[in-house]
Design a protein around this motif. Structure first.
Motif, PDB file in Angstrom:
ATOM      1  N   LEU A  33       0.843  -1.207   0.000  1.00  0.00           N
ATOM      2  CA  LEU A  33       0.000   0.000   0.000  1.00  0.00           C
ATOM      3  C   LEU A  33       0.876   1.255   0.000  1.00  0.00           C
ATOM      4  O   LEU A  33       0.591   2.223  -0.710  1.00  0.00           O
ATOM      5  CB  LEU A  33      -0.937  -0.020   1.215  1.00  0.00           C
ATOM      6  CG  LEU A  33      -1.923   1.147   1.349  1.00  0.00           C
ATOM      7  CD1 LEU A  33      -2.817   1.286   0.109  1.00  0.00           C
ATOM      8  CD2 LEU A  33      -2.797   0.976   2.601  1.00  0.00           C
ATOM      9  N   LYS A  34       1.972   1.226   0.763  1.00  0.00           N
ATOM     10  CA  LYS A  34       2.910   2.362   0.768  1.00  0.00           C
ATOM     11  C   LYS A  34       3.479   2.594  -0.633  1.00  0.00           C
ATOM     12  O   LYS A  34       3.565   3.735  -1.101  1.00  0.00           O
ATOM     13  CB  LYS A  34       4.060   2.103   1.756  1.00  0.00           C
ATOM     14  CG  LYS A  34       3.688   2.281   3.230  1.00  0.00           C
ATOM     15  CD  LYS A  34       4.903   2.006   4.103  1.00  0.00           C
ATOM     16  CE  LYS A  34       4.655   2.322   5.562  1.00  0.00           C
ATOM     17  NZ  LYS A  34       5.803   1.987   6.409  1.00  0.00           N
ATOM     18  N   THR A  35       3.883   1.511  -1.296  1.00  0.00           N
ATOM     19  CA  THR A  35       4.455   1.625  -2.649  1.00  0.00           C
ATOM     20  C   THR A  35       3.413   2.218  -3.601  1.00  0.00           C
ATOM     21  O   THR A  35       3.735   3.079  -4.434  1.00  0.00           O
ATOM     22  CB  THR A  35       4.887   0.224  -3.149  1.00  0.00           C
ATOM     23  OG1 THR A  35       5.778  -0.322  -2.181  1.00  0.00           O
ATOM     24  CG2 THR A  35       5.573   0.298  -4.495  1.00  0.00           C
ATOM     25  N   HIS A  36       2.164   1.796  -3.445  1.00  0.00           N
ATOM     26  CA  HIS A  36       1.079   2.328  -4.272  1.00  0.00           C
ATOM     27  C   HIS A  36       0.906   3.833  -4.036  1.00  0.00           C
ATOM     28  O   HIS A  36       0.814   4.621  -4.979  1.00  0.00           O
ATOM     29  CB  HIS A  36      -0.209   1.569  -3.952  1.00  0.00           C
ATOM     30  CG  HIS A  36      -1.424   2.145  -4.605  1.00  0.00           C
ATOM     31  ND1 HIS A  36      -1.751   1.867  -5.914  1.00  0.00           N
ATOM     32  CD2 HIS A  36      -2.364   3.010  -4.145  1.00  0.00           C
ATOM     33  CE1 HIS A  36      -2.862   2.527  -6.225  1.00  0.00           C
ATOM     34  NE2 HIS A  36      -3.249   3.229  -5.179  1.00  0.00           N
ATOM     35  N   LEU A  37       0.895   4.246  -2.763  1.00  0.00           N
ATOM     36  CA  LEU A  37       0.699   5.663  -2.428  1.00  0.00           C
ATOM     37  C   LEU A  37       1.868   6.522  -2.915  1.00  0.00           C
ATOM     38  O   LEU A  37       1.680   7.670  -3.310  1.00  0.00           O
ATOM     39  CB  LEU A  37       0.514   5.825  -0.911  1.00  0.00           C
ATOM     40  CG  LEU A  37      -0.764   5.218  -0.317  1.00  0.00           C
ATOM     41  CD1 LEU A  37      -0.725   5.278   1.214  1.00  0.00           C
ATOM     42  CD2 LEU A  37      -2.007   5.931  -0.835  1.00  0.00           C
ATOM     43  N   ALA A  38       3.065   5.942  -2.883  1.00  0.00           N
ATOM     44  CA  ALA A  38       4.266   6.693  -3.297  1.00  0.00           C
ATOM     45  C   ALA A  38       4.193   7.133  -4.755  1.00  0.00           C
ATOM     46  O   ALA A  38       4.885   8.079  -5.168  1.00  0.00           O
ATOM     47  CB  ALA A  38       5.517   5.839  -3.066  1.00  0.00           C
ATOM     48  N   LYS A  39       3.317   6.490  -5.545  1.00  0.00           N
ATOM     49  CA  LYS A  39       3.217   6.828  -6.982  1.00  0.00           C
ATOM     50  C   LYS A  39       2.303   8.017  -7.245  1.00  0.00           C
ATOM     51  O   LYS A  39       2.118   8.424  -8.389  1.00  0.00           O
ATOM     52  CB  LYS A  39       2.687   5.607  -7.758  1.00  0.00           C
ATOM     53  CG  LYS A  39       3.657   4.432  -7.785  1.00  0.00           C
ATOM     54  CD  LYS A  39       3.012   3.228  -8.467  1.00  0.00           C
ATOM     55  CE  LYS A  39       3.876   1.992  -8.296  1.00  0.00           C
ATOM     56  NZ  LYS A  39       3.060   0.767  -8.348  1.00  0.00           N
TER      57      LYS A  39
END
Lengths: 84, 150
Positions: A33-39
């Motif tokens: 989820l963090k990786t998704h938000l970072a985009k």
């Protein structure tokens, strides 16, 4: 749907305190989820690219990056705590 | 056993008396009171704002009380933590622990503060002459907590 809440420094720099979102395809853990938000853009990347310590809670309990996120969860993101 | 998160101030004497008189088997009450300093990291602090994560905060504090109860022979415990805007010398936090004998209360009180500092979702923002800043978490607080896990 999941509910995501942001606190303290995160809430300020994202100008965002809470949102409802569909659990994105392939996102099963806090780390994903963090990786998704970072985009989402520069401010998001700055917070969620893994260089800063961002702690997470699922349904009001502290969890780590490998914890599973599922539909209906409330996820909170925040910096290390500084109460007391 | 109780936890409270509130904007209002608290009366340490009244809280201690209420706990003291609630159980005849209490032989010792240890209290910790945290207050706002006027100086932090070399800067004057004019005021401080405390934010928290409602619901999670209460659950987290209840869990800390529960863990202390499981590890030491304590008769009663209370955590009161304030949120909102505070000024230097305002009280921030109260931890009271009661036990039959002093050692359990002393130790459990220290344990509860060490866990509160590293697990309860509160964040401090200071207002100083050079502007606002979020207080950074300290490694020394993590170290203080880790000694309970050995």
């Amino acid at each position: 749907m999941i509910t995501v809440l942001y606190f303290a420094r995160l809430k300020e720099s994202l100008n965002y305190s809470t949102e409802e979102m569909e659990l994105p395809e392939g996102v099963k853990t806090i780390a994903q989820l963090k990786t998704h938000l970072a985009k989402r853009g520069e401010a998001w990347a700055h917070l969620f690219n893994g260089k800063q310590t961002i702690r997470a809670a699922i349904n009001h309990a502290l969890v780590d990056d490998e914890s599973a996120v599922k539909d209906g969860d409330e996820v909170g993101f925040f910096p290390p705590v500084t109460g007391g | 056993m109780a936890v409270r998160v509130q904007t209002e101030n608290f009366d340490v004497g009244a809280e201690v008396n209420a706990m003291r008189l609630s159980h005849p088997n209490i032989g010792a009450i240890v209290s910790f009171v945290g207050q706002v300093r006027d100086l932090n990291d070399g800067d004057n602090v004019a005021s401080m704002t405390l934010e928290h994560y409602p619901v999670m905060t209460e659950k987290s504090l209840e869990s800390i009380v529960e863990q202390a109860k499981n590890r030491w022979a304590i008769e009663d415990a209370l955590i009161v933590h304030r949120v909102g805007e505070l000024k230097p010398q305002d009280q921030i936090v109260l931890v009271l622990v009661a036990s039959a004998h002093r050692k359990d209360a002393f130790t459990a009180c220290e344990f509860m503060m060490d866990y509160l500092k590293t697990e309860a979702p509160f964040w401090k923002k200071e207002q100083t002459p050079s502007g606002e800043r979020w207080v950074e978490a300290k490694d020394s607080d993590d170290q203080a907590k880790s000694r309970w896990q050995q």
